[in-house]
Motif scaffolding. Structure first.
Motif, PDB file in Angstrom:
ATOM      1  N   SER A  70     -12.851   9.119  -6.938  1.00 36.82           N
ATOM      2  CA  SER A  70     -12.011  10.201  -6.408  1.00 36.82           C
ATOM      3  C   SER A  70     -10.706   9.600  -5.916  1.00 36.82           C
ATOM      4  O   SER A  70     -10.700   8.587  -5.224  1.00 36.82           O
ATOM      5  N   TYR A  71      -9.603  10.231  -6.292  1.00 35.49           N
ATOM      6  CA  TYR A  71      -8.290   9.714  -5.916  1.00 35.49           C
ATOM      7  C   TYR A  71      -7.855  10.316  -4.583  1.00 35.49           C
ATOM      8  O   TYR A  71      -7.710  11.533  -4.465  1.00 35.49           O
ATOM      9  N   TYR A  72      -7.654   9.452  -3.612  1.00 38.62           N
ATOM     10  CA  TYR A  72      -7.135   9.884  -2.322  1.00 38.62           C
ATOM     11  C   TYR A  72      -5.612   9.959  -2.377  1.00 38.62           C
ATOM     12  O   TYR A  72      -5.007  10.921  -1.914  1.00 38.62           O
ATOM     13  N   SER A  94      -1.266  -4.582 -10.982  1.00 34.98           N
ATOM     14  CA  SER A  94      -2.563  -5.149 -10.618  1.00 34.98           C
ATOM     15  C   SER A  94      -3.299  -4.206  -9.678  1.00 34.98           C
ATOM     16  O   SER A  94      -2.758  -3.181  -9.251  1.00 34.98           O
ATOM     17  N   GLY A  95      -4.522  -4.581  -9.340  1.00 32.96           N
ATOM     18  CA  GLY A  95      -5.306  -3.799  -8.398  1.00 32.96           C
ATOM     19  C   GLY A  95      -6.450  -4.604  -7.830  1.00 32.96           C
ATOM     20  O   GLY A  95      -6.716  -5.731  -8.262  1.00 32.96           O
ATOM     21  N   ILE A  96      -7.112  -4.020  -6.833  1.00 29.62           N
ATOM     22  CA  ILE A  96      -8.292  -4.655  -6.240  1.00 29.62           C
ATOM     23  C   ILE A  96      -9.350  -3.600  -5.951  1.00 29.62           C
ATOM     24  O   ILE A  96      -9.042  -2.417  -5.798  1.00 29.62           O
ATOM     25  N   ASP A  97     -10.590  -4.042  -5.885  1.00 25.54           N
ATOM     26  CA  ASP A  97     -11.720  -3.255  -5.376  1.00 25.54           C
ATOM     27  C   ASP A  97     -12.326  -3.982  -4.193  1.00 25.54           C
ATOM     28  O   ASP A  97     -12.399  -5.218  -4.191  1.00 25.54           O
ATOM     29  N   LEU A 126       0.796  -1.225   0.000  1.00 27.19           N
ATOM     30  CA  LEU A 126       0.000   0.000   0.000  1.00 27.19           C
ATOM     31  C   LEU A 126       0.830   1.277   0.000  1.00 27.19           C
ATOM     32  O   LEU A 126       0.332   2.331  -0.408  1.00 27.19           O
ATOM     33  N   ALA A 127       2.075   1.204   0.444  1.00 26.95           N
ATOM     34  CA  ALA A 127       2.898   2.425   0.479  1.00 26.95           C
ATOM     35  C   ALA A 127       3.043   3.041  -0.910  1.00 26.95           C
ATOM     36  O   ALA A 127       3.090   4.260  -1.060  1.00 26.95           O
ATOM     37  N   ARG A 128       3.099   2.204  -1.943  1.00 24.21           N
ATOM     38  CA  ARG A 128       3.283   2.700  -3.313  1.00 24.21           C
ATOM     39  C   ARG A 128       2.001   2.636  -4.141  1.00 24.21           C
ATOM     40  O   ARG A 128       2.005   2.980  -5.316  1.00 24.21           O
ATOM     41  N   ALA A 129       0.927   2.200  -3.533  1.00 24.48           N
ATOM     42  CA  ALA A 129      -0.328   2.026  -4.275  1.00 24.48           C
ATOM     43  C   ALA A 129      -1.035   3.361  -4.504  1.00 24.48           C
ATOM     44  O   ALA A 129      -0.871   4.317  -3.745  1.00 24.48           O
ATOM     45  N   VAL A 130      -1.816   3.395  -5.566  1.00 26.45           N
ATOM     46  CA  VAL A 130      -2.754   4.496  -5.792  1.00 26.45           C
ATOM     47  C   VAL A 130      -4.059   4.106  -5.097  1.00 26.45           C
ATOM     48  O   VAL A 130      -4.551   2.992  -5.267  1.00 26.45           O
ATOM     49  N   VAL A 131      -4.607   5.020  -4.310  1.00 34.89           N
ATOM     50  CA  VAL A 131      -5.818   4.742  -3.534  1.00 34.89           C
ATOM     51  C   VAL A 131      -6.943   5.640  -4.041  1.00 34.89           C
ATOM     52  O   VAL A 131      -6.773   6.865  -4.146  1.00 34.89           O
ATOM     53  N   ALA A 132      -8.064   5.030  -4.365  1.00 35.85           N
ATOM     54  CA  ALA A 132      -9.212   5.788  -4.867  1.00 35.85           C
ATOM     55  C   ALA A 132     -10.486   5.269  -4.221  1.00 35.85           C
ATOM     56  O   ALA A 132     -10.556   4.120  -3.773  1.00 35.85           O
ATOM     57  N   PHE A 133     -11.491   6.127  -4.170  1.00 36.08           N
ATOM     58  CA  PHE A 133     -12.807   5.773  -3.641  1.00 36.08           C
ATOM     59  C   PHE A 133     -13.845   5.985  -4.738  1.00 36.08           C
ATOM     60  O   PHE A 133     -13.679   6.833  -5.608  1.00 36.08           O
ATOM     61  N   ARG A 134     -14.921   5.205  -4.655  1.00 35.64           N
ATOM     62  CA  ARG A 134     -15.924   5.288  -5.716  1.00 35.64           C
ATOM     63  C   ARG A 134     -17.321   5.450  -5.142  1.00 35.64           C
ATOM     64  O   ARG A 134     -17.717   4.723  -4.229  1.00 35.64           O
ATOM     65  N   VAL A 135     -18.039   6.413  -5.691  1.00 34.45           N
ATOM     66  CA  VAL A 135     -19.441   6.653  -5.341  1.00 34.45           C
ATOM     67  C   VAL A 135     -20.264   6.444  -6.597  1.00 34.45           C
ATOM     68  O   VAL A 135     -19.877   6.892  -7.677  1.00 34.45           O
ATOM     69  N   ALA A 136     -21.386   5.765  -6.479  1.00 33.99           N
ATOM     70  CA  ALA A 136     -22.193   5.486  -7.665  1.00 33.99           C
ATOM     71  C   ALA A 136     -23.672   5.567  -7.332  1.00 33.99           C
ATOM     72  O   ALA A 136     -24.097   5.310  -6.209  1.00 33.99           O
ATOM     73  N   PHE A 150     -19.898   1.401  -0.242  1.00 28.35           N
ATOM     74  CA  PHE A 150     -18.937   2.420  -0.648  1.00 28.35           C
ATOM     75  C   PHE A 150     -17.669   1.678  -1.038  1.00 28.35           C
ATOM     76  O   PHE A 150     -17.115   0.919  -0.241  1.00 28.35           O
ATOM     77  N   ASP A 151     -17.223   1.880  -2.273  1.00 31.14           N
ATOM     78  CA  ASP A 151     -16.122   1.074  -2.801  1.00 31.14           C
ATOM     79  C   ASP A 151     -14.783   1.791  -2.709  1.00 31.14           C
ATOM     80  O   ASP A 151     -14.692   3.008  -2.899  1.00 31.14           O
ATOM     81  N   CYS A 152     -13.745   0.995  -2.458  1.00 32.90           N
ATOM     82  CA  CYS A 152     -12.367   1.476  -2.416  1.00 32.90           C
ATOM     83  C   CYS A 152     -11.560   0.720  -3.461  1.00 32.90           C
ATOM     84  O   CYS A 152     -11.843  -0.451  -3.737  1.00 32.90           O
ATOM     85  N   ARG A 153     -10.560   1.383  -4.013  1.00 32.08           N
ATOM     86  CA  ARG A 153      -9.747   0.764  -5.066  1.00 32.08           C
ATOM     87  C   ARG A 153      -8.262   1.013  -4.782  1.00 32.08           C
ATOM     88  O   ARG A 153      -7.851   2.147  -4.539  1.00 32.08           O
ATOM     89  N   PHE A 154      -7.500  -0.060  -4.790  1.00 33.07           N
ATOM     90  CA  PHE A 154      -6.039   0.023  -4.703  1.00 33.07           C
ATOM     91  C   PHE A 154      -5.479  -0.429  -6.044  1.00 33.07           C
ATOM     92  O   PHE A 154      -5.742  -1.555  -6.478  1.00 33.07           O
ATOM     93  N   THR A 155      -4.717   0.423  -6.712  1.00 27.32           N
ATOM     94  CA  THR A 155      -4.080   0.033  -7.972  1.00 27.32           C
ATOM     95  C   THR A 155      -2.585   0.322  -7.912  1.00 27.32           C
ATOM     96  O   THR A 155      -2.077   0.862  -6.936  1.00 27.32           O
ATOM     97  N   MET A 156      -1.894  -0.038  -8.956  1.00 28.79           N
ATOM     98  CA  MET A 156      -0.441   0.022  -9.037  1.00 28.79           C
ATOM     99  C   MET A 156       0.190  -0.965  -8.051  1.00 28.79           C
ATOM    100  O   MET A 156       1.280  -0.716  -7.510  1.00 28.79           O
ATOM    101  N   LEU A 157      -0.486  -2.077  -7.808  1.00 31.69           N
ATOM    102  CA  LEU A 157       0.098  -3.153  -7.014  1.00 31.69           C
ATOM    103  C   LEU A 157       1.126  -3.880  -7.883  1.00 31.69           C
ATOM    104  O   LEU A 157       1.074  -3.813  -9.111  1.00 31.69           O
TER     105      LEU A 157
END
Length: 300
Positions: free
Chosen positions: A282-284, A106-109, A41-51, A60-67
Motif C-alpha cells: 500500500s502506498y502511503y 534506488s530504494g530500501i526495505d 525522504l521528502a521526495r521518496a515514495v513511501v509504501a508499506f507491505r503486508v504478507a 511489518f515491512d516499509c519501503r522507500f523508493t525513488m531515492l
C-alpha cells in the motif's frame, strides 16, 4: 524531510500501520533508519507491505523508493550501523551493480521488527538490462547464470528493470519490465512455474494474471533453482481484483493510511516450494511517475 517533527509524523504512521496487523513497532529499530535516510525522504515514495505465510509472520515491512540515483543505500546502511559488513558476495553486489550499469533510482526495505533488509536498484525504463550482461558481475548468485536459458525461453532475459538485494536472507530479486502479454496468461503462468519446477498455480494466481503487470523471480547463492516466482497487479482498489483477498490483508486494507490524493496498491501472489502466499503493498506517499517506472502502462 525538513525537520524532526515530520520524521516523527512518519514514524507515528509506521507505528499505527504495523498495529493494524498486530505487530509492535520497535522505535530502537525504526528511528535510526529514518534518520539515516532523512535527507532523501521528502521526495521518496513511501509504501508499506503486508504478507501472509510463515516467512512473513511477526513483522511489518516499509519501503522507500525513488531515492537518488547516485546514492548507495547499502553504504548508508553500513555507515549507520543498520547492517553488518559481510564477506559474503551479497555485501559487494550492489557496488558492482552500480558501477557497471545505469541506475535511475534506488530504494530500501526494512521491517519494524527486523530492521534493514533490502536495497532496490532501478534501471532507466528506456534502458532495460540483459541477464547476459548482469551475469558478468562477480558477486551475482551463480544460479542466475544457471537459469539464463530459463529466462531466455520465456522472453524475459532482456527485460530486467529492477534488482533487489535481500541481505538477511541472502537472495536476489530480478524484476522483468514490459514482459510479453503471454507471460500473464494462464498457459504462460503454468509454463513458467512448471519450467521452474514450482507447483501448479492456483486459480487465484491465474486470475490475478488477467490484470497483472509485473513478474519477478527470487534466486539465492545457496541453491541452483529459481526459488520463487511472483505475479503482481497494480490497482487503486484491491477489492476489484478477480481474486479473494486474504483476511489478514483485507483487515489491513480497510484502514491502510495514505497521504496523497491518489490511492494505489500492488497485490501480488508468490509461488514458492512451500506453497503460495499473498502480498499487498500500500502506498502511503504515492507519485504517479511510479507507474512509468514500473512499466505498468505497458499492460493497461
Amino acid at each position: 524531510m525538513s525537520n524532526k517533527s515530520e520524521l516523527a509524523g512518519l514514524y507515528s504512521v509506521i507505528e499505527e500501520s504495523a498495529r493494524l496487523v498486530d505487530v509492535t513497532c520497535s522505535r530502537e529499530t525504526v528511528w535510526p533508519i529514518l534518520t539515516a535516510y532523512e535527507d532523501t525522504l521528502a521526495r521518496a515514495v513511501v509504501a508499506f507491505r503486508v504478507a501472509t505465510g510463515e516467512r512473513n509472520a511477526g513483522d511489518f515491512d516499509c519501503r522507500f523508493t525513488m531515492l537518488p540515483k547516485d546514492m548507495d543505500p547499502y553504504a548508508v546502511a553500513l555507515r549507520n550501523g543498520l547492517s553488518q559488513k559481510t564477506g559474503h558476495p551479497v555485501g559487494s553486489l550492489l557496488g558492482e551493480l552500480h558501477r557497471a550499469f545505469p541506475i535511475a533510482s534506488s530504494g530500501i526495505d526494512f521491517g519494524v521488527v527486523g530492521g534493514f533488509k533490502k536495497t532496490w536498484s532501478f534501471f532507466p525504463t528506456d534502458d532495460l538490462q540483459s541477464l547476459s550482461d548482469l551475469v558478468r558481475l562477480a558477486s551475482l548468485p551463480p544460479s542466475v547464470a544457471g537459469n539464463l536459458d530459463f529466462f531466455t525461453r520465456h522472453r524475459l532475459a532482456d527485460r530486467v528493470s529492477l534488482v533487489g538485494i535481500d541481505y538477511p536472507n541472502r537472495s536476489v530479486n530480478l524484476y522483468f519490465g514490459a514482459a510479453p502479454e503471454e507471460t500473464f496468461r494462464a498457459d504462460g503462468i503454468r509454463s513458467i512455474l512448471r519450467d521452474a519446477r514450482l507447483a501448479e498455480p492456483s486459480e487465484r494466481l491465474l486470475r490475478l494474471g488477467e490484470q497483472a503487470f509485473g513478474i519477478y523471480a527470487t534466486l539465492t547463492w545457496d541453491s541452483p533453482d529459481v526459488e520463487r516466482i511472483t505475479i503482481a497487479a497494480m490497482t487503486p482498489d484491491p477489492t476489484t481484483l478477480p481474486v479473494r483477498i486474504e483476511p489478514k490483508i483485507e483487515h489491513y486494507l480497510d484502514e491502510a493510511p495514505y497521504s496523497t490524493d491518489d490511492r494505489q496498491f500492488v497485490y501480488a501472489i508468490t509461488s514458492s516450494p512451500k506453497g503460495e502466499y499473498h502480498k499487498l503493498q500500500s502506498y502511503y506517499k504515492w507519485q504517479p511517475r511510479v507507474e512509468n517506472i514500473l512499466l505498468v502502462s505497458d499492460h493497461r
